[in-house]
Design an enzyme around this catalytic site. Structure first.
Site, PDB file in Angstrom:
ATOM      1  N   GLU A  52       0.320   5.871  -0.566  1.00  0.00           N
ATOM      2  CA  GLU A  52      -0.609   6.953  -0.245  1.00  0.00           C
ATOM      3  C   GLU A  52      -1.869   6.919  -1.136  1.00  0.00           C
ATOM      4  O   GLU A  52      -2.945   7.327  -0.693  1.00  0.00           O
ATOM      5  CB  GLU A  52       0.141   8.290  -0.367  1.00  0.00           C
ATOM      6  CG  GLU A  52      -0.518   9.461   0.309  1.00  0.00           C
ATOM      7  CD  GLU A  52      -0.936   9.238   1.762  1.00  0.00           C
ATOM      8  OE1 GLU A  52      -0.177   8.605   2.527  1.00  0.00           O
ATOM      9  OE2 GLU A  52      -2.038   9.678   2.130  1.00  0.00           O
ATOM     10  N   GLY A  53      -1.725   6.434  -2.375  1.00  0.00           N
ATOM     11  CA  GLY A  53      -2.889   6.329  -3.254  1.00  0.00           C
ATOM     12  C   GLY A  53      -3.957   5.428  -2.626  1.00  0.00           C
ATOM     13  O   GLY A  53      -5.131   5.800  -2.512  1.00  0.00           O
ATOM     14  N   HIS A  54      -3.542   4.236  -2.177  1.00  0.00           N
ATOM     15  CA  HIS A  54      -4.494   3.322  -1.534  1.00  0.00           C
ATOM     16  C   HIS A  54      -5.049   3.944  -0.248  1.00  0.00           C
ATOM     17  O   HIS A  54      -6.235   3.840   0.041  1.00  0.00           O
ATOM     18  CB  HIS A  54      -3.806   2.002  -1.134  1.00  0.00           C
ATOM     19  CG  HIS A  54      -3.214   1.238  -2.267  1.00  0.00           C
ATOM     20  ND1 HIS A  54      -1.854   1.116  -2.452  1.00  0.00           N
ATOM     21  CD2 HIS A  54      -3.798   0.524  -3.262  1.00  0.00           C
ATOM     22  CE1 HIS A  54      -1.627   0.363  -3.516  1.00  0.00           C
ATOM     23  NE2 HIS A  54      -2.773   0.000  -4.033  1.00  0.00           N
ATOM     24  N   LEU A  68       0.816  -1.212   0.000  1.00  0.00           N
ATOM     25  CA  LEU A  68       0.000   0.000   0.000  1.00  0.00           C
ATOM     26  C   LEU A  68       0.853   1.268   0.000  1.00  0.00           C
ATOM     27  O   LEU A  68       1.897   1.335   0.644  1.00  0.00           O
ATOM     28  CB  LEU A  68      -0.910  -0.003   1.227  1.00  0.00           C
ATOM     29  CG  LEU A  68      -1.815  -1.227   1.357  1.00  0.00           C
ATOM     30  CD1 LEU A  68      -2.712  -1.087   2.583  1.00  0.00           C
ATOM     31  CD2 LEU A  68      -2.656  -1.450   0.109  1.00  0.00           C
ATOM     32  N   GLY A 119      -9.259   3.913  -7.582  1.00  0.00           N
ATOM     33  CA  GLY A 119      -8.430   5.089  -7.877  1.00  0.00           C
ATOM     34  C   GLY A 119      -8.477   5.454  -9.354  1.00  0.00           C
ATOM     35  O   GLY A 119      -8.423   4.566 -10.224  1.00  0.00           O
ATOM     36  N   GLN A 120      -8.527   6.753  -9.635  1.00  0.00           N
ATOM     37  CA  GLN A 120      -8.629   7.263 -11.013  1.00  0.00           C
ATOM     38  C   GLN A 120      -7.454   6.833 -11.889  1.00  0.00           C
ATOM     39  O   GLN A 120      -7.568   6.765 -13.101  1.00  0.00           O
ATOM     40  CB  GLN A 120      -8.740   8.800 -10.967  1.00  0.00           C
ATOM     41  CG  GLN A 120      -8.767   9.501 -12.308  1.00  0.00           C
ATOM     42  CD  GLN A 120      -9.914   9.043 -13.199  1.00  0.00           C
ATOM     43  OE1 GLN A 120     -11.006   8.743 -12.722  1.00  0.00           O
ATOM     44  NE2 GLN A 120      -9.664   8.959 -14.495  1.00  0.00           N
ATOM     45  N   SER A 179       2.258   4.398  -7.516  1.00  0.00           N
ATOM     46  CA  SER A 179       1.945   3.046  -7.989  1.00  0.00           C
ATOM     47  C   SER A 179       2.894   2.076  -7.300  1.00  0.00           C
ATOM     48  O   SER A 179       4.070   2.410  -7.076  1.00  0.00           O
ATOM     49  CB  SER A 179       2.157   2.982  -9.505  1.00  0.00           C
ATOM     50  OG  SER A 179       2.274   1.639  -9.931  1.00  0.00           O
ATOM     51  N   SER A 180       2.378   0.884  -7.006  1.00  0.00           N
ATOM     52  CA  SER A 180       3.256  -0.116  -6.384  1.00  0.00           C
ATOM     53  C   SER A 180       4.408  -0.447  -7.331  1.00  0.00           C
ATOM     54  O   SER A 180       5.503  -0.794  -6.906  1.00  0.00           O
ATOM     55  CB  SER A 180       2.472  -1.386  -6.069  1.00  0.00           C
ATOM     56  OG  SER A 180       1.346  -1.052  -5.301  1.00  0.00           O
TER      57      SER A 180
END
Ligand code: PAF
Length: 280
Positions: free
Chosen positions: A35-37, A33, A147-148, A185-186
């Site tokens: 910050e996006g998640h 995970l 997420g967009q 992104s991961s």
């Protein structure tokens, strides 16, 4: 916060929440995970009483030549982050729990998923739609939060919800970016320092396209050509696609309609595949 591996146990707890009249938001993830998640967990918390994060690296959405085996994983850190962010449950099933022995049922969306990443990653969306439908069946959430950055995934999920009469609302969180514009992104984890620096060109190219439109250019081809030009100036980048599409159908448009049209790209940054998009 609870971490649960078993579908039966998860469903027992969900039944209790339901009997108390609580609403449920599902944040599906493949872990590692960032910050996006975590921003999606925040969104889920605003919308629903209970937040369930699924953490499952879904082998079915990787082609045999893709990065399933090396996909970054760190469950301990993920659990810590989910707890800090206030998730209620993290669902961490094993492969066999989700895909029982003899499994032979798949979900296939046949329009929205066929272009863009559907061309360059054959079978990918079949894997995504199958796991998403499974998670929706297991959790039966009021909301699914996506997420967009994965614009095509959102459109495909919206389509299967309509087509299969599933009463879950899609909530979309904005793409979270690093300070220099790179979408979180991961897979950024695979990038070397120079590749990471060069990856800034992706957002720069998309912004160039958006600015052309904002400054009055209406020719979709010209905008795409300019975006490709910015990308191909970077020696390490190979463009898989640049396209201007309707946000729901993921089909190319001749006319850009603000908020209904996106410019999306996928590139190889040497051996790392990256995607990004922005909404006009
Ligand atoms: O976006 C992802 O991380 C995955 O595609 C999802 C939605 C969790 C399904 O495996």
């Amino acid at each position: 916060m609870k971490s649960i591996e078993s579908i039966a146990e998860l469903q027992l707890i969900i039944k209790e929440y339901r009997s108390e009249g609580k609403s449920i938001g599902l944040v599906p993830t493949m872990g590692f995970l960032h910050e996006g998640h975590l921003s999606l967990i925040d969104l889920a918390k605003k919308k629903s009483d209970i937040v369930i994060v699924s953490n499952f690296v879904n082998q079915l959405q990787f082609s045999p030549n893709e990065d399933f085996k090396v996909y970054p994983r760190d469950l301990i850190q993920d659990l810590k982050l989910c707890q800090e962010r206030g998730a209620d449950i993290v669902f961490t099933p094993q492969h066999g729990e989700i895909y029982p022995k003899g499994f032979s049922t798949y979900i296939n969306e046949e329009k929205v998923s066929t272009d863009m990443c559907g061309i360059s990653r054959p079978g990918h969306f079949r894997g995504v739609t199958t796991i998403v439908l499974k998670l929706l069946n297991i959790v039966q959430p009021d909301y699914i939060i996506l997420g967009q950055k994965d614009a095509q995934q959102i459109a495909v999920v919206r389509r299967i919800l309509i087509d299969l009469h599933i009463n879950t609302e899609v909530i979309v969180g904005p793409t979270i970016r690093e300070e220099d514009g790179i979408a979180k992104s991961s897979r950024n984890n695979y990038l070397s320092e120079v590749q990471r620096r060069d990856a800034r060109a992706i957002y720069k190219a998309l912004l160039t396209g958006k600015k052309m439109f904002d400054d009055g250019t209406r020719n979709v081809d010209r905008i795409m050509a300019e975006v490709i030009h910015v990308l191909t100036e970077v020696r390490r980048i190979r463009v898989i696609y640049v396209t201007i599409v309707n946000i729901d159908t993921m089909k190319p448009v001749k006319e850009i309609v603000p908020e209904k049209t996106i410019i999306a790209t996928a590139v190889w940054m040497e051996e790392v595949r990256l995607i990004d998009n922005i909404i006009f």
